[in-house]
Design an enzyme around this catalytic site. Structure first.
Site, PDB file in Angstrom:
ATOM      1  N   LYS A 107       2.636   6.483  -6.816  1.00  0.00           N
ATOM      2  CA  LYS A 107       3.980   6.817  -6.356  1.00  0.00           C
ATOM      3  C   LYS A 107       4.947   7.067  -7.511  1.00  0.00           C
ATOM      4  O   LYS A 107       6.051   7.565  -7.302  1.00  0.00           O
ATOM      5  CB  LYS A 107       4.510   5.714  -5.452  1.00  0.00           C
ATOM      6  CG  LYS A 107       3.722   5.597  -4.140  1.00  0.00           C
ATOM      7  CD  LYS A 107       4.253   4.474  -3.271  1.00  0.00           C
ATOM      8  CE  LYS A 107       3.533   4.390  -1.937  1.00  0.00           C
ATOM      9  NZ  LYS A 107       2.159   3.828  -2.062  1.00  0.00           N
TER      10      LYS A 107
HETATM   11  C1  LIG Z   1       1.261   4.162  -0.963  1.00  0.00           C
HETATM   12  C2  LIG Z   1      -0.162   3.825  -1.187  1.00  0.00           C
HETATM   13  C3  LIG Z   1      -1.210   4.379  -0.408  1.00  0.00           C
HETATM   14  C4  LIG Z   1      -0.952   5.282   0.773  1.00  0.00           C
HETATM   15  O1  LIG Z   1      -0.382   6.512   0.437  1.00  0.00           O
HETATM   16  P1  LIG Z   1       0.314   7.408   1.564  1.00  0.00           P
HETATM   17  O2  LIG Z   1       0.909   8.547   0.848  1.00  0.00           O
HETATM   18  O3  LIG Z   1       1.338   6.529   2.215  1.00  0.00           O
HETATM   19  O4  LIG Z   1      -0.747   7.799   2.536  1.00  0.00           O
HETATM   20  C5  LIG Z   1      -2.512   4.079  -0.745  1.00  0.00           C
HETATM   21  N1  LIG Z   1      -2.796   3.250  -1.767  1.00  0.00           N
HETATM   22  C6  LIG Z   1      -1.830   2.676  -2.517  1.00  0.00           C
HETATM   23  C7  LIG Z   1      -2.236   1.755  -3.608  1.00  0.00           C
HETATM   24  C8  LIG Z   1      -0.488   2.946  -2.259  1.00  0.00           C
HETATM   25  O5  LIG Z   1       0.459   2.350  -3.007  1.00  0.00           O
END
Ligand SMILES: *Cc1c(COP(=O)(O)O)cnc(C)c1O
Length: 433
Positions: A107
């Site tokens: 993210k």
């Molecule tokens: C946010 C996250 C996900 C999921 O991603 P999305 O875009 O919400 O589908 C999977 N793994 C980790 C470690 C995350 O932080």
């Protein structure tokens, strides 16, 4: 580029408005009216380009009409100051490591890109400071806080539930200082989210200060994740392994896989996609039945994927003309409960000497079970295993090393503002700022 709302009742927006508002007036998600294909020559030369160069090409196609190209290049290069390698685990299974950013979360890219893009728009508009409110149960707060750290013209308030985020996560947004204020709410995550929602709806407060959200449904946060997939394709092509590519994404809110699908619409040569779920199997069930039936989420080992009503489903649904047939011809699903996740982590550690985190384990297992002859599979390892150290240590019987970057956060001094879950208190605090 013009953006419409998936609910179809809000006015068309430009990028600036879509980024500042996040959600459309009708509570729908913004979608670009067209998705430009990248030229053939780009894909012919992609294996010789750097991550930054590839991303700049992709970003230009998406944002080039709305952002000055020099500024856009600056934003992209600043966002991607690290690499995301693909690692061969066994046979035709590769891990795409998305955890090499500042907080070791995938993210980070969306958060940093959005911070810099918002700054660009603020500078064009004038001097007024913008305040970002974000409620977090852990990961989003650290990625957003670090992405916005030191970006002038923007102040970030991270609201988190007291005693309910892990110590490592808490350090990642409470030790930063500068333009980041951590607010420790005496309540649960939902209380934090309610405070943020109430703040956006409060007229007096919005007259007093300019408020915006850094929610994961923001176009500036989810779209840049497409960069990952073009880069992965380039690295696989350089190895001569890109002909029958299957991309597998561990999914919760479906923003990451949605970005990959946008990439596919831009011409990225991927044969098919797999969305790997934990026990929260709403999308999996949709693929089987054609019925989308959201439910309250259940708690699992892979908690960043504990989503019972994935927001970006609406984007995927619209992208393929609301056709179940089109969606299932390109995307398949998988779902794993906690026992299965533990088993996959142990099997992978044993057979590949690779430490998976619980989220990546869902992606790995879906390829082990679902890859066909002649296909090459790349799954996203979405988190560094040290972020889930207690769980990983216990499941694998090891002592995962904490990377220097993560350890550095833990040395800082924790600073936060104590807050009740009563909106009157939160409003009073903000009105005095
Ligand atoms: C946010 C996250 C996900 C999921 O991603 P999305 O875009 O919400 O589908 C999977 N793994 C980790 C470690 C995350 O932080």
């Amino acid at each position: 580029m013009r953006y419409y709302s998936t609910n179809g009742e809000a006015p068309i927006a430009d990028l600036h408005k879509a980024v500042v508002k996040g959600l459309a007036e009708d509570r729908g998600l913004y979608m670009p009216e067209e998705i430009k294909k990248l030229p053939k020559v780009f894909f012919e030369n992609i294996q010789d380009m750097t991550f930054q160069q590839i991303a700049y090409n992709v970003a230009s196609a998406f944002f080039g009409d709305d952002v000055d190209l020099d500024a856009l290049q600056d934003i992209v290069y600043d966002t991607l100051s690290f690499d995301c390698p693909v690692v061969n685990l066994k046979d035709n299974i590769y891990a795409l490591e998305l955890f090499h950013g500042p907080t070791l979360a995938f993210k980070d890219v969306g958060a940093r890109f959005m911070a810099r893009l918002l700054q660009y728009f603020i500078r064009m508009e004038g001097k007024e400071q913008v305040n970002v409110l974000v409620a977090t149960s852990g990961d989003t707060g650290s990625a957003v806080a670090n992405g916005f750290l030191g970006v002038d013209g923007i102040h970030v308030y991270v609201l988190y539930p007291k005693g309910k985020v892990s110590p490592i996560q808490e350090c990642q947004f409470t030790t930063l200082g500068k333009n980041i204020t951590a607010i420790e709410v005496d309540g649960v995550f939902d209380d934090c989210q309610t405070l943020v929602k109430n703040a956006f709806m409060d007229k007096e407060l919005n007259n007093h200060m300019k408020l915006t959200s850094a929610n994961s449904i923001n176009v500036a946060r989810f779209l840049p994740q497409a960069f990952y997939y073009f880069n992965a394709y380039a690295r696989m092509k350089a190895m001569g392994k890109a002909d029958n590519l299957v991309i597998c994404v561990p999914s919760g809110n479906f923003g990451n896989i949605c970005a990959a699908l946008f990439g596919h619409e831009m011409g990225l040569p991927v044969k098919r996609f797999i969305a790997a779920n934990n026990a929260n199997d709403i999308f999996y069930k949709y693929l089987q039945t054609g019925i989308y039936d959201p439910k309250p989420s259940v708690q699992t080992l892979a908690n960043a994927m504990d989503v019972g009503d994935p927001s970006n489903f609406a984007r995927i649904y619209n992208l393929y003309g609301k056709s179940h047939e089109k969606i299932t011809s390109l995307i398949s699903g998988a779902t794993y409960n906690d026992d299965r996740i533990r088993e996959s982590m142990r099997e992978c550690h044993h057979s590949c000497s690779y430490i998976l985190d619980p989220h990546g384990a869902c992606g790995y297992q879906a390829l082990v079970e679902g890859l066909k002859e002649n296909e090459v599979g790349v799954f996203c390892e979405t988190a560094h295993p040290a972020k889930f150290k207690e769980k990983v240590d216990e499941i694998l019987g090891i002592d995962v090393e904490i990377p220097e970057r993560l350890a550095a956060f833990m040395k800082g001094e924790k600073q936060s503002v104590a807050m009740s879950k009563d909106f009157v208190d939160f409003k009073k605090y903000l009105m005095a700022r």
